[in-house]
Scaffold this motif. Structure first.
Motif, PDB file in Angstrom:
ATOM      1  N   ALA A  76       0.448  -5.172  41.643  1.00 30.49           N
ATOM      2  CA  ALA A  76      -0.528  -6.246  41.471  1.00 30.49           C
ATOM      3  C   ALA A  76       0.199  -7.582  41.449  1.00 30.49           C
ATOM      4  N   VAL A  77      -0.234  -8.499  42.298  1.00 33.16           N
ATOM      5  CA  VAL A  77       0.375  -9.827  42.388  1.00 33.16           C
ATOM      6  C   VAL A  77      -0.565 -10.813  41.710  1.00 33.16           C
ATOM      7  N   ARG A  78      -0.174 -11.259  40.534  1.00 35.00           N
ATOM      8  CA  ARG A  78      -1.043 -12.125  39.726  1.00 35.00           C
ATOM      9  C   ARG A  78      -1.375 -13.419  40.468  1.00 35.00           C
ATOM     10  N   ASP A  79      -2.652 -13.642  40.671  1.00 37.50           N
ATOM     11  CA  ASP A  79      -3.146 -14.846  41.349  1.00 37.50           C
ATOM     12  C   ASP A  79      -2.504 -15.040  42.723  1.00 37.50           C
ATOM     13  N   GLY A  80      -1.990 -13.969  43.321  1.00 44.88           N
ATOM     14  CA  GLY A  80      -1.378 -14.070  44.640  1.00 44.88           C
ATOM     15  C   GLY A  80      -0.156 -14.963  44.685  1.00 44.88           C
ATOM     16  N   ASP A  81       0.548 -15.122  43.532  1.00 45.52           N
ATOM     17  CA  ASP A  81       1.631 -16.105  43.463  1.00 45.52           C
ATOM     18  C   ASP A  81       2.811 -15.768  44.375  1.00 45.52           C
ATOM     19  N   LEU A  82       3.069 -14.483  44.637  1.00 45.61           N
ATOM     20  CA  LEU A  82       4.144 -14.133  45.557  1.00 45.61           C
ATOM     21  C   LEU A  82       3.832 -14.649  46.961  1.00 45.61           C
ATOM     22  N   PHE A  83       2.603 -14.444  47.402  1.00 43.09           N
ATOM     23  CA  PHE A  83       2.214 -14.909  48.732  1.00 43.09           C
ATOM     24  C   PHE A  83       2.241 -16.434  48.807  1.00 43.09           C
ATOM     25  N   ALA A  84       1.850 -17.087  47.714  1.00 44.52           N
ATOM     26  CA  ALA A  84       1.871 -18.556  47.679  1.00 44.52           C
ATOM     27  C   ALA A  84       3.301 -19.073  47.790  1.00 44.52           C
ATOM     28  N   ALA A  85       4.252 -18.399  47.124  1.00 49.40           N
ATOM     29  CA  ALA A  85       5.649 -18.823  47.186  1.00 49.40           C
ATOM     30  C   ALA A  85       6.214 -18.647  48.595  1.00 49.40           C
ATOM     31  N   ILE A  86       5.808 -17.586  49.271  1.00 49.21           N
ATOM     32  CA  ILE A  86       6.252 -17.375  50.653  1.00 49.21           C
ATOM     33  C   ILE A  86       5.673 -18.464  51.556  1.00 49.21           C
ATOM     34  N   ARG A  87       4.402 -18.796  51.371  1.00 45.54           N
ATOM     35  CA  ARG A  87       3.782 -19.859  52.180  1.00 45.54           C
ATOM     36  C   ARG A  87       4.473 -21.200  51.932  1.00 45.54           C
ATOM     37  N   ALA A  88       4.868 -21.435  50.683  1.00 44.91           N
ATOM     38  CA  ALA A  88       5.500 -22.712  50.339  1.00 44.91           C
ATOM     39  C   ALA A  88       6.953 -22.779  50.798  1.00 44.91           C
ATOM     40  N   GLY A  89       7.520 -21.655  51.200  1.00 42.03           N
ATOM     41  CA  GLY A  89       8.902 -21.641  51.650  1.00 42.03           C
ATOM     42  C   GLY A  89       9.925 -21.556  50.539  1.00 42.03           C
ATOM     43  N   THR A  90       9.477 -21.364  49.289  1.00 45.20           N
ATOM     44  CA  THR A  90      10.415 -21.254  48.171  1.00 45.20           C
ATOM     45  C   THR A  90      10.875 -19.814  47.947  1.00 45.20           C
ATOM     46  N   ALA A  91      10.208 -18.860  48.585  1.00 48.48           N
ATOM     47  CA  ALA A  91      10.590 -17.451  48.479  1.00 48.48           C
ATOM     48  C   ALA A  91      10.568 -16.829  49.864  1.00 48.48           C
ATOM     49  N   GLU A  92      11.452 -15.867  50.060  1.00 50.11           N
ATOM     50  CA  GLU A  92      11.566 -15.170  51.337  1.00 50.11           C
ATOM     51  C   GLU A  92      11.687 -13.678  51.062  1.00 50.11           C
ATOM     52  N   VAL A  93      11.122 -12.876  51.963  1.00 49.90           N
ATOM     53  CA  VAL A  93      11.270 -11.425  51.877  1.00 49.90           C
ATOM     54  C   VAL A  93      12.141 -10.970  53.039  1.00 49.90           C
ATOM     55  N   VAL A  94      13.176 -10.213  52.732  1.00 53.35           N
ATOM     56  CA  VAL A  94      14.066  -9.654  53.748  1.00 53.35           C
ATOM     57  C   VAL A  94      14.053  -8.146  53.603  1.00 53.35           C
ATOM     58  N   THR A  95      13.766  -7.442  54.694  1.00 55.19           N
ATOM     59  CA  THR A  95      13.757  -5.980  54.704  1.00 55.19           C
ATOM     60  C   THR A  95      14.978  -5.505  55.470  1.00 55.19           C
ATOM     61  N   ASP A  96      15.937  -4.951  54.772  1.00 55.75           N
ATOM     62  CA  ASP A  96      17.214  -4.580  55.374  1.00 55.75           C
ATOM     63  C   ASP A  96      17.963  -3.688  54.384  1.00 55.75           C
ATOM     64  N   HIS A  97      19.119  -3.216  54.791  1.00 56.02           N
ATOM     65  CA  HIS A  97      19.969  -2.399  53.930  1.00 56.02           C
ATOM     66  C   HIS A  97      21.230  -3.172  53.567  1.00 56.02           C
ATOM     67  N   ILE A  98      21.731  -2.924  52.370  1.00 60.06           N
ATOM     68  CA  ILE A  98      22.937  -3.604  51.897  1.00 60.06           C
ATOM     69  C   ILE A  98      24.182  -2.888  52.425  1.00 60.06           C
ATOM     70  N   ASP A  99      25.056  -3.663  53.039  1.00 60.53           N
ATOM     71  CA  ASP A  99      26.350  -3.120  53.444  1.00 60.53           C
ATOM     72  C   ASP A  99      27.337  -3.223  52.285  1.00 60.53           C
ATOM     73  N   ARG A 100      27.468  -4.446  51.728  1.00 60.54           N
ATOM     74  CA  ARG A 100      28.331  -4.647  50.587  1.00 60.54           C
ATOM     75  C   ARG A 100      28.081  -6.026  49.989  1.00 60.54           C
ATOM     76  N   PHE A 101      28.533  -6.190  48.749  1.00 57.81           N
ATOM     77  CA  PHE A 101      28.503  -7.501  48.115  1.00 57.81           C
ATOM     78  C   PHE A 101      29.712  -8.300  48.586  1.00 57.81           C
ATOM     79  N   LEU A 102      29.529  -9.605  48.703  1.00 59.17           N
ATOM     80  CA  LEU A 102      30.596 -10.519  49.053  1.00 59.17           C
ATOM     81  C   LEU A 102      30.869 -11.452  47.882  1.00 59.17           C
ATOM     82  N   GLU A 103      31.854 -12.308  48.027  1.00 55.16           N
ATOM     83  CA  GLU A 103      32.171 -13.227  46.934  1.00 55.16           C
ATOM     84  C   GLU A 103      31.009 -14.159  46.627  1.00 55.16           C
ATOM     85  N   HIS A 104      30.282 -14.559  47.664  1.00 51.35           N
ATOM     86  CA  HIS A 104      29.200 -15.519  47.460  1.00 51.35           C
ATOM     87  C   HIS A 104      27.867 -15.012  48.027  1.00 51.35           C
TER      88      HIS A 104
END
Length: 405
Positions: free
Chosen positions: A211-239
Motif C-alpha cells: 500500500a502506497v500512502r496517498d500515492g507518495d511513491l508515484f508522486a516522488a517518481i513524477r517529481a524526479g526526486t526518486a527513481e526505480v531501478v530494476t537490476d541485479h547487484i554485481d558488487r558494492f563499490l567505494e562510492h
C-alpha cells in the motif's frame, strides 16, 4: 498506544525492559514457570496459569541481511531499516534503498523529500497500489452520524474492500493484474517503463501487495526526486553499487530493506515437564493454540488484511475458553492433534521471508480446527460465533500427567 495504556491504567501491569527467555509447563502443578531477563546479568522467574504470546513472528534482534560482494569497500553508511540509527542525517545525500517491499516503498518517498536523490533498487518488482491516508468515507459520515455508527460502517466497508481485492486477485488474477497496472500507469510519468519496474512475475497476492500512502511513491517518481531501478547487484563499490547490466549507482547511504527474519513467539524456548517443545513440529489449533502445548495461546494476524481483525477474534475466543476452565473447575486445556493428519505450511504465502522460516513455524492441517484461515468471515464464524468446546481439546486438572478428556 500511550493513550490506550493511560485510559485503562495498564502501566502497573506492564513490565518494561523485560525479555522472556524460556517457559516450562508443569502438568503436576498446572503452571508455567517463565524465565525473564531483566538485565544482562539478572534473570528472574514468574509463574502463571496461562501463557499468551503477543510477540508475533518476527525476530527483533536479527534481520535478513544477505552479504553483498565488496560491501566492506563502501565508504558510506549501510543501514538496515530494522536498526535505524536515530542520528542518521540523509539531507542532501545520495541514497540507494535495496528492496521492493512495503518497507522500501514507504522509505523512498519519505527520504526523497530531503535527500539529494533516492533510488529504489529492486531485483524484481512488487505490486503497489495507492491508499488514501485519510478515510474520506468516515470524514463525510461524521457530519451526519454519531461516531459509534460511523466506526461500525467504515470498519465494515474497509473489511469488504480488502476482501473484494483479495477475492478478485485470487479468482481472476489476470484481471486484477491489468487493473493494478492501469492504476500504476495513470500515476506514473508518460512513457514510463511500467512493465519493467511495476510488473511482478507472480500473480497479485501470491505475495503481499504494498500500500502506497496517498500515492507518495508515484508522486516522488513524477517529481524526479526518486527513481526505480530494476537490476541485479554485481558488487558494492567505494562510492556506490555496480550492477550486472554495467550501470553504476552512486550512493552516500545504502539502505538494505532486504527483509525480515521470522521467529515464532519472539524466540521463547517452550518446554513441557522439562521436555523441549519443537514448535515446528506442532500444529496450529484454530490459528491460536498449539497441539501438545497446554494452557498456551498466541496472536498472529492476517497476511492479506488488517492484522488486528484476527487479534480481536482470538482474544474474544480466549476469554471464552478461560471462562470455560473456571466454570467447570479445570486447570488445563490442551489441543491434541491426530497423528495421521496431513501437515501443510502455517502461512500459505510465497514471500521469501515466509519460505525461509517455514520449518520453524507451526504447521496447519487440511480440515476442521487445524486449518489457519485468512478470511475474516471464516474466523468470525469459528472464533466469535462457534463453540469453545471441540473434540480435539482435552481438559484436565493439576496432578494429572495426561489431561483427561
Amino acid at each position: 498506544m500511550a493513550q490506550a495504556v493511560d485510559d485503562d491504567n495498564l502501566s502497573p501491569s506492564i513490565r518494561f525492559g523485560h525479555k522472556v527467555l524460556s517457559a516450562d509447563f508443569s502438568t503436576e502443578q498446572a503452571r508455567w514457570t517463565v524465565r525473564v531477563q531483566v538485565r544482562a546479568d539478572h534473570v528472574v522467574t514468574m509463574t502463571s496459569r496461562f501463557l499468551f504470546s503477543a510477540a508475533g513472528y518476527y525476530s527483533y534482534e536479527q534481520a535478513h541481511t544477505p552479504y553483498f560482494d565488496g560491501q566492506e569497500d563502501f565508504a558510506g553508511q549501510i543501514v538496515h531499516p530494522q536498526f535505524w540509527p536515530e542520528d542518521l542525517d540523509y539531507r542532501g545525500r545520495r541514497v540507494v534503498v535495496i528492496g521492493s517491499g512495503a518497507t522500501a516503498v514507504t522509505l523512498v518517498p519519505a527520504m526523497a523529500a530531503t535527500a539529494a536523490n533516492v533510488t529504489m533498487l529492486q531485483r524484481s518488482p512488487s505490486y503497489a497500489l495507492p491508499l488514501p491516508g485519510t478515510d474520506y468515507l468516515a470524514v463525510a459520515l461524521r457530519t451526519v452520524l454519531p461516531d459509534a455508527t460511523v466506526y461500525r460502517v467504515t470498519r465494515r466497508a474497509n473489511i469488504a474492500r480488502q476482501r473484494f481485492l483479495w477475492e478478485l486477485s485470487r479468482r481472476h488474477p489476470a484481471l486484477a493484474r491489468r487493473l493494478i497496472r492501469a492504476v500504476n500507469k495513470a500515476l506514473l510519468p508518460r512513457g514510463y517503463a511500467v512493465d519493467v519496474h511495476f510488473n511482478p512475475r507472480y500473480d497479485p497476492w501470491d505475495e503481499r501487495l504494498c500500500a502506497v500512502r496517498d500515492g507518495d511513491l508515484f508522486a516522488a517518481i513524477r517529481a524526479g526526486t526518486a527513481e526505480v531501478v530494476t537490476d541485479h547487484i554485481d558488487r558494492f563499490l567505494e562510492h556506490g553499487i555496480a550492477l550486472t547490466s554495467g550501470r553504476q549507482l552512486e550512493a552516500d547511504i545504502i539502505v538494505t530493506a532486504t527483509g525480515l527474519r521470522l521467529l515464532p513467539f519472539g524466540g521463547i524456548r517452550l518446554s513441557k515437564d522439562g521436555v523441549p517443545i519443537d514448535v515446528g513440529e506442532t500444529m496450529a489449533f484454530k490459528g491460536m493454540m498449539l497441539s501438545g502445548v497446554p494452557n498456551f495461546a498466541y496472536a498472529i494476524g492476517y497476511t492479506n488484511s488488517s492484522w488486528t481483525l484476527k487479534l480481536d477474534l482470538v482474544c474474544e475466543h480466549l476469554c471464552r475458553l478461560l471462562q470455560r476452565l473456571d466454570d467447570d473447575g479445570y486447570d488445563i486445556v490442551e489441543p491434541v492433534a491426530d497423528r495421521t493428519a496431513e501437515h501443510r505450511p502455517m502461512l500459505d504465502f510465497h514471500a521469501g521471508y515466509v519460505r525461509r522460516a517455514a520449518d520453524a513455524l507451526p504447521k496447519q492441517g487440511t480440515s476442521g480446527p487445524w486449518t489457519v484461515t485468512m478470511t475474516y468471515a471464516s474466523d468470525l464464524a469459528r472464533l466469535r460465533k462457534g463453540p469453545v468446546d471441540d473434540p480435539a481439546l482435552r481438559f484436565g486438572r493439576s496432578g494429572s500427567v495426561t489431561p483427561a478428556e
